[in-house]
Design a protein around this motif. Structure first.
Motif, short mmCIF file in Angstrom:
data_model
loop_
_atom_site.label_atom_id
_atom_site.label_comp_id
_atom_site.label_asym_id
_atom_site.label_seq_id
_atom_site.Cartn_x
_atom_site.Cartn_y
_atom_site.Cartn_z
N ARG A 1 0.77 -1.08 0.10
CA ARG A 1 -0.09 -0.15 -0.04
C ARG A 1 0.87 1.14 0.07
O ARG A 1 2.08 1.25 0.39
CB ARG A 1 -1.15 0.00 1.11
N VAL A 2 0.41 2.21 -0.59
CA VAL A 2 1.19 3.61 -0.84
C VAL A 2 0.82 4.25 0.70
O VAL A 2 0.01 4.44 1.13
CB VAL A 2 0.25 4.46 -1.88
N VAL A 3 2.25 4.80 1.10
CA VAL A 3 2.37 5.52 2.25
C VAL A 3 3.01 6.77 2.10
O VAL A 3 2.71 7.60 3.06
CB VAL A 3 3.31 4.87 3.10
N ALA A 4 3.15 7.30 0.89
CA ALA A 4 3.65 8.62 0.60
C ALA A 4 3.68 8.76 -0.96
O ALA A 4 4.26 7.98 -1.64
CB ALA A 4 4.93 8.98 1.29
N VAL A 5 3.25 9.85 -1.38
CA VAL A 5 3.16 10.44 -2.78
C VAL A 5 4.28 11.46 -2.73
O VAL A 5 4.06 12.73 -1.91
CB VAL A 5 2.00 10.83 -3.21
N LEU A 6 5.22 11.26 -3.53
CA LEU A 6 6.40 12.33 -3.81
C LEU A 6 6.19 13.19 -5.05
O LEU A 6 5.53 12.87 -5.95
CB LEU A 6 7.60 11.70 -3.73
N ASP A 7 7.08 14.00 -5.21
CA ASP A 7 7.34 14.75 -6.41
C ASP A 7 6.12 15.54 -6.98
O ASP A 7 5.58 15.27 -8.17
CB ASP A 7 7.97 13.89 -7.33
N TRP A 8 6.01 16.71 -6.26
CA TRP A 8 4.78 17.48 -6.37
C TRP A 8 4.77 18.90 -7.37
O TRP A 8 4.26 19.62 -7.59
CB TRP A 8 3.85 17.68 -5.28
N GLU A 9 6.11 18.80 -7.96
CA GLU A 9 6.49 20.12 -8.50
C GLU A 9 5.65 20.58 -9.73
O GLU A 9 5.51 21.59 -10.04
CB GLU A 9 8.19 19.98 -9.02
N LEU A 10 5.06 19.57 -10.34
CA LEU A 10 4.26 19.77 -11.49
C LEU A 10 2.72 19.88 -11.01
O LEU A 10 1.73 20.07 -12.16
CB LEU A 10 4.31 18.96 -12.64
N SER A 11 2.57 19.87 -9.94
CA SER A 11 0.95 19.92 -9.41
C SER A 11 0.39 21.46 -9.52
O SER A 11 1.06 22.38 -9.50
CB SER A 11 0.94 19.33 -7.85
N THR A 12 -1.07 21.06 -9.78
CA THR A 12 -1.79 22.60 -9.95
C THR A 12 -3.34 22.03 -9.71
O THR A 12 -3.54 20.95 -9.38
CB THR A 12 -1.58 23.10 -11.27
N LEU A 13 -4.19 23.09 -10.09
CA LEU A 13 -5.37 22.69 -10.36
C LEU A 13 -6.00 22.55 -11.80
O LEU A 13 -5.26 23.19 -12.55
CB LEU A 13 -6.35 23.64 -9.74
N GLY A 14 -6.60 21.61 -11.99
CA GLY A 14 -6.84 21.04 -13.51
C GLY A 14 -7.69 19.89 -13.73
O GLY A 14 -8.48 19.37 -12.78
N ASP A 15 -7.70 19.31 -14.84
CA ASP A 15 -8.54 18.19 -15.17
C ASP A 15 -8.07 17.01 -14.72
O ASP A 15 -6.88 16.57 -15.16
CB ASP A 15 -8.43 18.09 -16.93
N PRO A 16 -8.84 16.50 -13.75
CA PRO A 16 -8.27 14.96 -13.29
C PRO A 16 -8.09 13.88 -14.33
O PRO A 16 -7.18 13.10 -14.08
CB PRO A 16 -9.40 14.29 -12.37
N LEU A 17 -8.71 14.05 -15.50
CA LEU A 17 -8.72 12.88 -16.52
C LEU A 17 -7.21 12.98 -17.01
O LEU A 17 -6.60 12.03 -17.55
CB LEU A 17 -9.77 13.01 -17.54
N GLY A 18 -6.90 14.37 -17.43
CA GLY A 18 -5.40 14.58 -18.08
C GLY A 18 -4.46 13.68 -17.11
O GLY A 18 -3.26 13.37 -17.63
N ASP A 19 -4.64 14.21 -15.65
CA ASP A 19 -3.48 13.53 -14.66
C ASP A 19 -3.78 12.13 -14.66
O ASP A 19 -2.58 11.57 -14.65
CB ASP A 19 -4.13 14.40 -13.32
N PHE A 20 -4.76 11.41 -14.78
CA PHE A 20 -5.01 9.95 -14.79
C PHE A 20 -4.48 9.47 -15.94
O PHE A 20 -3.84 8.50 -15.97
CB PHE A 20 -6.53 9.58 -14.50
N ALA A 21 -4.55 10.13 -17.29
CA ALA A 21 -4.34 9.46 -18.62
C ALA A 21 -2.67 9.47 -18.40
O ALA A 21 -2.00 8.87 -18.84
CB ALA A 21 -4.75 10.30 -19.50
#
Length: 349
Positions: free
Chosen positions: A226-246
């Motif tokens: 199981r995931v305990v930490a998500v790293l490397d958020w330098e490209l994060s923003t608000l946007g289209d979740p489907l673009g992120d998931f794809a």
């Protein structure tokens, strides 16, 4: 953080970082020196270090030195989103402090907790059982679905990005980034730069997007799948979740010999869900029936990673890449762009 390619030799804090321990004592509650520093290898972006001290272990993540592309290596945004998501249900390390004073170590940086666990670099997870692989992929799917259901305003990120025209803005941004980092002509990229804006669908919604969500940007529990930490958020923003998931699901389309991917792999034999099953599970978790124009999202995602990889190639040429493998990784830009253009041509214009 531990796992393949996360090897480093510990040493005292470098002389040019002489002000670091004093800064840590002032800004990180409970910090006690002396600290020893380990550089994590394997990443392609912001140099990252483990700090071992009598008060515990921490991670320091900094901008690389040298001339950088505009808006790249945004460690300040990483610090903000990690701090905001603490307690949201999305697993992230606890943050301590951010520093924008170049007098401390030469570039801006932030400090967060060291999270014990495993990082996997091979999408095939060769050292795990079929059952463990299935559970790892399910946890990865659950975590991104959970992120996309967080209300940005509820965690103080309502102004973290512009809410509309996400795909158009991303295409424009990565077109400029690619052109600024171009080291050779890639005809497929030029064609994608023309085709993508004309064919972008309406935005499916707005939420927090990670921007680079993939297996090796996750820390998994030392023994549990199981995931305990998500790293490397330098490209994060608000946007289209489907673009992120794809962008995340793009791994199913790319060959392991080109970049980190699963195309052509015996998924059933390994216990890894195929693309259709993985997408369906995400849709179920986020309350969607399906994802229209999935082919466009895939072509866009391949274009985007090709632009990112081109940036790595440029840094290799200029000598300020975070990884010794940067030049090798950079060569993947062309085949991925060509695959994206082939997909786009089949969608139509």
């Amino acid at each position: 953080m531990s796992g393949p390619d996360q090897k480093a030799t510990g040493s005292p804090v470098p002389a040019e970082w002489a002000n670091l321990e004093s800064w840590l004592s002032t800004h990180v509650a409970g910090f006690r020196g002396p600290a020893r520093i380990h550089r994590f290898e394997g990443g392609q972006s912001n140099p990252t270090y483990r700090l071992e001290s009598p008060s515990g272990d921490y991670v320091l993540r900094r901008k690389p030195p040298g001339t950088l592309l505009p808006s790249a290596h945004a460690v300040d945004r990483e610090f903000r989103v990690l701090s905001a998501l603490r307690g949201s249900g999305v697993p992230v390390p606890r943050t301590h402090a951010y520093c924008d004073d170049p007098a401390i170590i030469g570039t801006p940086f932030y400090v967060m907790d060291f999270v014990e666990g495993r990082i996997f670099w091979d999408q095939k997870l060769p050292d795990l059982t079929r059952e463990e692989r299935a559970a790892i992929y399910d946890s990865m799917n659950e975590t991104i679905a959970r992120l996309h259901q967080v209300d940005p305003a509820a965690v103080g990120l309502g102004d973290y990005g512009r809410p509309g025209n996400f795909l158009e803005r991303q295409i424009a941004r990565w077109s400029k980034q690619y052109q600024a980092s171009q080291t050779e002509e890639i005809v497929a990229m030029d064609r994608l730069i023309e085709w993508l804006p004309r064919n972008a669908p309406a935005q499916s919604g707005s939420g927090i997007v990670h921007g680079d969500y993939r297996l090796d940007n996750l820390i998994f529990h030392p023994v549990e799948p199981r995931v305990v930490a998500v790293l490397d958020w330098e490209l994060s923003t608000l946007g289209d979740p489907l673009g992120d998931f794809a962008y995340h699901a793009m791994a199913w389309r790319i060959s392991p010999g080109v970049f980190r991917g699963l195309a052509g792999v015996d998924l059933a034999g390994l216990g890894i869900p195929d693309e259709a099953a993985y997408v369906a599970r995400y849709c179920e978790r986020t309350g969607r029936q399906d994802i229209p124009v999935w082919g466009f999202y895939m072509a866009y995602s391949m274009f985007r990673i090709a632009a990112i990889i081109q940036g790595i190639a440029k840094r290799a040429v200029e000598g300020n890449a975070a990884s010794a493998r940067a030049a090798e990784v950079g060569r993947a830009a062309r085949p991925i762009a060509e695959q994206a253009w082939e997909l786009a041509r089949n969608i139509g214009s």
